[in-house]
Design an enzyme around this catalytic site. Structure first.
Site, PDB file in Angstrom:
ATOM      1  N   ARG A   1       0.841  -1.207   0.000  1.00 34.06           N
ATOM      2  CA  ARG A   1       0.000   0.000   0.000  1.00 34.06           C
ATOM      3  C   ARG A   1       0.874   1.254   0.000  1.00 34.06           C
ATOM      4  NH1 ARG A   1      -3.212  -2.734   4.579  1.00 34.06           N
ATOM      5  NH2 ARG A   1      -4.729  -3.922   3.392  1.00 34.06           N
TER       6      ARG A   1
ATOM      7  N   PHE B   1     -11.315  -5.006  -5.716  1.00 37.87           N
ATOM      8  CA  PHE B   1     -11.324  -5.919  -4.552  1.00 37.87           C
ATOM      9  C   PHE B   1     -10.837  -5.143  -3.312  1.00 37.87           C
ATOM     10  CE2 PHE B   1     -10.110  -8.359  -8.368  1.00 37.87           C
ATOM     11  CZ  PHE B   1     -11.146  -9.284  -8.447  1.00 37.87           C
TER      12      PHE B   1
ATOM     13  N   ASP C   1     -15.839  -3.436  -4.787  1.00 40.99           N
ATOM     14  CA  ASP C   1     -15.894  -4.748  -4.139  1.00 40.99           C
ATOM     15  C   ASP C   1     -17.312  -5.270  -4.332  1.00 40.99           C
ATOM     16  OD1 ASP C   1     -13.982  -6.120  -1.671  1.00 40.99           O
ATOM     17  OD2 ASP C   1     -16.045  -6.851  -1.880  1.00 40.99           O
ATOM     18  N   SER C   2     -17.439  -6.589  -4.476  1.00 45.06           N
ATOM     19  CA  SER C   2     -18.783  -7.139  -4.684  1.00 45.06           C
ATOM     20  C   SER C   2     -19.591  -7.132  -3.396  1.00 45.06           C
ATOM     21  CB  SER C   2     -18.695  -8.556  -5.249  1.00 45.06           C
ATOM     22  OG  SER C   2     -17.919  -9.363  -4.389  1.00 45.06           O
TER      23      SER C   2
ATOM     24  N   ALA D   1     -16.173  -7.545 -10.145  1.00 46.71           N
ATOM     25  CA  ALA D   1     -14.938  -7.058 -10.763  1.00 46.71           C
ATOM     26  C   ALA D   1     -14.998  -7.119 -12.291  1.00 46.71           C
ATOM     27  CB  ALA D   1     -13.759  -7.898 -10.258  1.00 46.71           C
TER      28      ALA D   1
ATOM     29  N   ASP E   1      -6.379  -7.012  -6.307  1.00 44.39           N
ATOM     30  CA  ASP E   1      -5.999  -7.846  -5.155  1.00 44.39           C
ATOM     31  C   ASP E   1      -7.144  -8.813  -4.841  1.00 44.39           C
ATOM     32  OD1 ASP E   1      -4.679  -8.853  -2.930  1.00 44.39           O
ATOM     33  OD2 ASP E   1      -5.363  -7.248  -1.602  1.00 44.39           O
TER      34      ASP E   1
ATOM     35  N   CYS F   1      -2.825 -14.094  -3.608  1.00 45.97           N
ATOM     36  CA  CYS F   1      -2.546 -14.532  -2.235  1.00 45.97           C
ATOM     37  C   CYS F   1      -2.803 -16.025  -2.087  1.00 45.97           C
ATOM     38  CB  CYS F   1      -3.372 -13.734  -1.231  1.00 45.97           C
ATOM     39  SG  CYS F   1      -5.135 -13.918  -1.466  1.00 45.97           S
TER      40      CYS F   1
HETATM   41  N1  SAH Z   1      -7.349  -5.476  -1.164  1.00 45.16           N
HETATM   42  C1  SAH Z   1      -7.972  -5.756   0.119  1.00 45.16           C
HETATM   43  C2  SAH Z   1      -8.177  -7.231   0.382  1.00 45.16           C
HETATM   44  C3  SAH Z   1      -8.983  -7.940  -0.669  1.00 45.16           C
HETATM   45  S1  SAH Z   1      -9.791  -9.360  -0.089  1.00 45.16           S
HETATM   46  C4  SAH Z   1      -7.142  -5.082   1.222  1.00 45.16           C
HETATM   47  O1  SAH Z   1      -6.104  -4.495   0.939  1.00 45.16           O
HETATM   48  O2  SAH Z   1      -7.563  -5.155   2.368  1.00 45.16           O
HETATM   49  C5  SAH Z   1     -10.740  -9.789  -1.464  1.00 45.16           C
HETATM   50  C6  SAH Z   1     -12.035  -8.987  -1.643  1.00 45.16           C
HETATM   51  O3  SAH Z   1     -12.570  -9.345  -2.906  1.00 45.16           O
HETATM   52  C7  SAH Z   1     -13.138  -9.275  -0.623  1.00 45.16           C
HETATM   53  O4  SAH Z   1     -13.467  -8.095   0.052  1.00 45.16           O
HETATM   54  C8  SAH Z   1     -14.316  -9.777  -1.467  1.00 45.16           C
HETATM   55  O5  SAH Z   1     -15.573  -9.277  -1.033  1.00 45.16           O
HETATM   56  C9  SAH Z   1     -13.976  -9.252  -2.838  1.00 45.16           C
HETATM   57  N2  SAH Z   1     -14.533 -10.016  -3.981  1.00 45.16           N
HETATM   58  C10 SAH Z   1     -14.627 -11.351  -4.115  1.00 45.16           C
HETATM   59  N3  SAH Z   1     -15.107 -11.672  -5.340  1.00 45.16           N
HETATM   60  C11 SAH Z   1     -15.315 -10.506  -5.993  1.00 45.16           C
HETATM   61  C12 SAH Z   1     -15.789 -10.172  -7.300  1.00 45.16           C
HETATM   62  N4  SAH Z   1     -16.139 -11.119  -8.182  1.00 45.16           N
HETATM   63  N5  SAH Z   1     -15.855  -8.874  -7.659  1.00 45.16           N
HETATM   64  C13 SAH Z   1     -15.495  -7.906  -6.780  1.00 45.16           C
HETATM   65  N6  SAH Z   1     -15.043  -8.170  -5.533  1.00 45.16           N
HETATM   66  C14 SAH Z   1     -14.962  -9.445  -5.136  1.00 45.16           C
END
Ligand code: SAH
Length: 412
Positions: free
Chosen positions: A210, A226, A248-249, A278, A315, A355
């Site tokens: 970050r 995400f 985010d979804s 996404a 991410d 991850c």
């Molecule tokens: N980048 C974040 C962590 C991401 S965790 C940080 O720095 O804290 C992954 C995230 O992806 C979750 O919040 C989840 O709700 C989201 N997610 C999962 N599938 C998704 C999709 N198809 N479209 C958008 N977001 C999604």
């Protein structure tokens, strides 16, 4: 004396190299009456003791706690936790401007199956093995003695313990109670909700990455895909991004992101968030012109004024939780990255992460390479990223290196 597990002949090599797991296939005999979560002694076919560990039903049958004849008592927990605390002090992760960090990172801290995250004066503990679960109170007790400033220890293992062990609904405070905690990461403030949030409430493993986004954010239009709690978004705002869009979804994630942006930048008009999928969001980038003066609202992704980007962060959640899902996971990474590469502006910077522990650095890079080729863009690798120092990798356990990232410069 702890019950004994005897290895098959010749199956002692990985333990002699201090790898912390014993696979079930390496076992010749187990003493009668051994139960899941028991502490066991591991001996070779010739009867030589190699160490002690937690027994579990499954392909990883033993997680090693020590490579000598050790009693696992209060002293043991204090010694191991004390080493973890000393290392965090040594790397300077606990500071006035940074009071949240990972204190125990499983195998990386020679405590396989245990995670402890610190948020100010609160600790959140997660067990990934039945053995750590059974010893949670001893561990909490030792931690409390070593860190007297702690006001609470919350135990959160309802999603991390093996389903078959039938140990759900075990989450709760082991000591004290805290609510509405605001913790500080690199001088930025975040609401932490371990009760309802994912993992222990925050993704501490992206702290350094970050900070790198912050360095590149000045004057750029940023898409944080995400976003979860909006960590990258808040850094990009501090770094001087002209606009930051968080996607985010999950509606809950969007609420968390909005609250964290407001906490650091009240009345910020550079940030917007979208509860959207996404792929749908990426597909909609730049598709049609907005009506003059039109405001972007939720999922109003047609608003192209508001959705051309020159810094994109991807991410996603772990696409492969297990090895058998690997092939589809790699395809998923390729598809996602290809889409972002097609859409990013020339001269744009793409931060892309995986991850998934099951996906190696090389496999991830290949997936991203394939995405670049599919998008026909010129792509330069600027940085190769990984997890931060408070998520150490045990040198004998390379599987512990799970977070991989690439920073790419995307030209015409
Ligand atoms: N980048 C974040 C962590 C991401 S965790 C940080 O720095 O804290 C992954 C995230 O992806 C979750 O919040 C989840 O709700 C989201 N997610 C999962 N599938 C998704 C999709 N198809 N479209 C958008 N977001 C999604």
């Amino acid at each position: 004396m702890y019950p004994t597990i005897t290895l098959r002949k010749g199956k002692d090599q990985s333990l002699r190299r201090y790898h912390p797991w014993v696979y079930s296939g390496a076992i010749a005999r187990t003493d009668d009456g051994i139960e899941e979560g028991d502490i066991v002694r591991i001996v070779t076919a010739e009867g030589e003791l190699l160490g002690v560990g937690h027994y579990q039903i499954g392909s990883i049958a033993v997680r090693m706690l020590s490579f000598s004849d050790t009693v696992i008592d209060d002293d043991y927990w204090k010694r191991r936790l004390g080493q973890a605390i000393a290392m965090r002090r040594a790397i300077g992760v606990e500071r006035e401007d940074n009071n949240m960090y990972r204190l125990v990172h499983g195998e990386g801290d020679w405590l396989p199956g245990l995670v402890i995250d610190i948020y100010g004066n609160s600790a959140v503990m997660q067990a990934h093995s039945v053995g750590m679960h059974r010893q949670r109170k001893e561990i909490a007790h030792a931690l409390q003695e070593l860190m007297p400033s702690l006001s609470s220890i919350y135990y959160k293992s309802d999603t991390t313990l093996p389903y078959k062990a039938n140990l759900s609904d075990e989450s709760g405070y082991l000591f004290g109670k805290s609510a509405d905690v605001i913790a500080i990461e690199n001088g930025l403030r975040f609401n932490i909700d371990w009760l309802k949030g994912q993992k222990t409430g925050f993704f501490l493993d992206q702290r350094e990455n970050r900070a790198l986004v912050e360095q590149y954010a000045a004057g750029r239009r940023v898409l944080n895909m995400f976003c979860y709690t909006g960590g990258f978004s808040v850094y990009a705002l501090r770094g001087g991004a002209t606009a930051v869009h968080s996607v985010d979804s999950s509606e809950r994630a969007i609420e968390l992101t909005d609250s964290n942006v407001a906490l650091n930048f009240p009345q910020c008009d550079r940030h917007k968030s979208f509860a959207a999928d996404a792929f749908k969001f990426l597909n909609s980038i730049g598709e049609s012109e907005p009506a003059n003066g039109q405001q972007c609202s939720m999922l109003d992704a047609q608003c192209s004024m508001a959705n051309d980007y020159d810094l994109i962060i991807l991410d996603p959640p772990a696409f492969a939780k297990h090895r058998d899902a690997l092939h589809n996971a790699l395809k998923g990474y390729t598809r996602l990255n290809a889409k972002a590469m097609q859409k990013i502006k020339s001269g744009g910077i793409l931060f892309t992460f995986s991850c998934s522990q099951a996906v190696s650095k090389e496999q991830f890079r290949l997936a991203v390479f394939t995405a670049a080729a599919q998008s026909h863009r010129n792509v330069k690798v600027l940085h190769q990223l990984h997890q931060p120092a408070d998520h150490p990798v045990n040198i004998y356990h390379p599987e512990g290196e799970y977070l991989k990232g690439l920073v790419l410069y995307v030209e015409d």
